[in-house]
Design a protein around this motif. Structure first.
Motif, PDB file in Angstrom:
ATOM      1  N   SER A   1       0.875  -1.066   0.032  1.00 30.58           N
ATOM      2  CA  SER A   1      -0.041  -0.128  -0.115  1.00 30.58           C
ATOM      3  C   SER A   1       0.811   1.274   0.029  1.00 30.58           C
ATOM      4  O   SER A   1       0.544   2.231  -0.649  1.00 30.58           O
ATOM      5  CB  SER A   1      -0.832  -0.100   1.307  1.00 30.58           C
ATOM      6  OG  SER A   1      -1.784  -1.061   1.238  1.00 30.58           O
TER       7      SER A   1
ATOM      8  N   ILE B   1       2.431   1.834  -3.618  1.00 35.13           N
ATOM      9  CA  ILE B   1       1.446   2.232  -4.614  1.00 35.13           C
ATOM     10  C   ILE B   1       1.505   3.637  -4.070  1.00 35.13           C
ATOM     11  O   ILE B   1       1.285   4.440  -5.176  1.00 35.13           O
ATOM     12  CB  ILE B   1       0.199   1.356  -4.350  1.00 35.13           C
ATOM     13  CG1 ILE B   1       0.343   0.037  -4.939  1.00 35.13           C
ATOM     14  CG2 ILE B   1      -0.984   2.177  -5.204  1.00 35.13           C
ATOM     15  CD1 ILE B   1      -0.699  -0.893  -4.630  1.00 35.13           C
TER      16      ILE B   1
ATOM     17  N   ILE C   1      -2.995  -0.285 -10.683  1.00 36.87           N
ATOM     18  CA  ILE C   1      -3.989   0.643  -9.674  1.00 36.87           C
ATOM     19  C   ILE C   1      -3.047   1.925  -9.527  1.00 36.87           C
ATOM     20  O   ILE C   1      -3.521   3.126  -9.640  1.00 36.87           O
ATOM     21  CB  ILE C   1      -3.642   0.004  -8.252  1.00 36.87           C
ATOM     22  CG1 ILE C   1      -4.597  -1.268  -8.300  1.00 36.87           C
ATOM     23  CG2 ILE C   1      -3.911   1.142  -6.909  1.00 36.87           C
ATOM     24  CD1 ILE C   1      -4.701  -1.965  -6.905  1.00 36.87           C
TER      25      ILE C   1
ATOM     26  N   GLU D   1      -6.690   3.007  -2.483  1.00 41.88           N
ATOM     27  CA  GLU D   1      -6.394   1.646  -2.906  1.00 41.88           C
ATOM     28  C   GLU D   1      -7.077   0.454  -1.919  1.00 41.88           C
ATOM     29  O   GLU D   1      -7.557  -0.600  -2.189  1.00 41.88           O
ATOM     30  CB  GLU D   1      -4.942   1.458  -2.859  1.00 41.88           C
ATOM     31  CG  GLU D   1      -4.223   0.103  -3.118  1.00 41.88           C
ATOM     32  CD  GLU D   1      -4.438  -0.859  -1.997  1.00 41.88           C
ATOM     33  OE1 GLU D   1      -4.523  -2.154  -2.151  1.00 41.88           O
ATOM     34  OE2 GLU D   1      -4.162  -0.269  -0.507  1.00 41.88           O
TER      35      GLU D   1
ATOM     36  N   GLY E   1      -9.506  -4.309  -6.993  1.00 40.12           N
ATOM     37  CA  GLY E   1      -8.396  -3.867  -6.627  1.00 40.12           C
ATOM     38  C   GLY E   1      -7.395  -5.192  -6.708  1.00 40.12           C
ATOM     39  O   GLY E   1      -7.525  -6.015  -7.502  1.00 40.12           O
TER      40      GLY E   1
ATOM     41  N   SER F   1      -2.509  -6.498   0.556  1.00 38.39           N
ATOM     42  CA  SER F   1      -2.697  -5.170   0.714  1.00 38.39           C
ATOM     43  C   SER F   1      -3.408  -4.872   1.958  1.00 38.39           C
ATOM     44  O   SER F   1      -4.422  -5.756   2.129  1.00 38.39           O
ATOM     45  CB  SER F   1      -2.989  -4.407  -0.426  1.00 38.39           C
ATOM     46  OG  SER F   1      -4.566  -4.331  -0.797  1.00 38.39           O
TER      47      SER F   1
END
Length: 307
Positions: A108, A111, A171, A241, A250, A257
């Motif tokens: 996470s 991202i 993403i 996310e 996702g 995640s």
């Protein structure tokens, strides 16, 4: 007209106490040093910084030094409660939640940080060019932004993820489609205030190119706006996310995640609450700490905004 001789005996040396002297020769400090000094005075921001540093270190090293894998099941330890062997317990496949939580936190954060860097590159470049050139160029570029702002970003992200296979890269691309717009608008507003300053006009007179003016004169003076916006962009990207993974468009199993972990925990919340509690606590800490640190950096980099 007579000339009078000036003698040392005509003057009396005044003794000044060391504590009463006015010290005007303060050491020179940089803008970043002053900002760091002001940030240290904000205890909440410093505490948030240390908590975020601890979370980042755990996300990097906890999965590496654990004897468990984040994706290999252990059917002999399904839904185990937290104990010495499994600090956060296990999930429906017997996977260690300690490892999965920190692996999910790593994914996470990765991202969010990559999406924020893309936003910086596109948003700062777009906003700086729009503000510096002005006129028709600025008008056309701002009409493009208004079109993007008029479309809800969440709808764009969802349609993008439905059109392409879900993954980390997908993403990041989905979050970056409209994520840079707010950065571009803030940078444009800041540079509009700076473009007519004396140091920019001096650079123009010396023949500095537009690229050089943007890189060496305008962007460094807008760094406070950029940093503050990034501090609020990262938790927003983490939440987006997590929301996308929670509703099932996702990331998906066996990837981990924070959104995937919370989705798994939500399904067994009544019987095994520990599966959801720990990833929820982590994402709450991340978002709250980034928000507090962002407020602290705003006051540290621009003291006038705190008044």
């Amino acid at each position: 007209m007579t000339n009078e001789c000036v003698k040392d005996s005509m003057f009396r040396k005044v003794k000044v106490d060391e504590a009463e002297r006015e010290h005007l020769d303060a050491p020179m400090t940089s803008v970043l040093a002053d900002a760091w000094y002001r940030l240290r005075q904000n205890k909440a921001a410093v505490a948030a910084l240390f908590i975020l540093a601890a979370i980042i270190l755990l996300a990097i090293f906890a999965p590496v030094f654990s004897r468990y894998s984040f994706k290999e099941p252990d059917y002999n330890a399904i839904f185990a409660l937290p104990d010495k062997a499994h600090i956060f317990g296990t999930d429906q496949f017997g996977r260690d939640l300690w490892v999965r939580c920190w692996m999910g936190c790593r994914i996470s954060l990765m991202i969010a940080v990559v999406a924020a860097l893309v936003d910086i590159f596109i948003g700062v470049t777009y906003g700086a060019v729009s503000a510096l050139f002005g006129g028709r160029v600025d008008a056309i570029m701002q009409r493009i932004i208004e079109v993007l702002v008029g479309i809800p970003s969440l709808i764009i992200v969802i349609l993008f993820l439905m059109a392409f296979p879900a993954g980390v890269g997908t993403i990041i691309a989905a979050l970056s489609i409209t994520g840079w717009v707010n950065m571009a608008r803030l940078v444009r507003a800041e540079i509009l205030k700076l473009k007519n300053q004396e140091f920019v006009l001096a650079s123009r007179v010396l023949g500095t190119s537009s690229r050089g003016i943007i890189l060496h004169d305008l962007v460094p003076n807008a760094v406070s706006v950029i940093v503050i916006n990034v501090m609020f962009t990262i938790p927003s990207a983490i939440f987006t996310e997590a929301f996308l993974s929670f509703i099932g468009i996702g990331l998906a199993e066996p990837q981990a995640s924070l959104g995937v972990l919370i989705n798994n925990g939500y399904q067994v919340l009544q019987n095994y609450p520990h599966v959801m509690i720990f990833p929820a606590i982590i994402i709450i800490l991340i978002m709250v700490c980034f928000s507090i640190l962002g407020d602290g950096l705003r006051d540290a980099l621009d003291p006038q905004m705190s008044r």
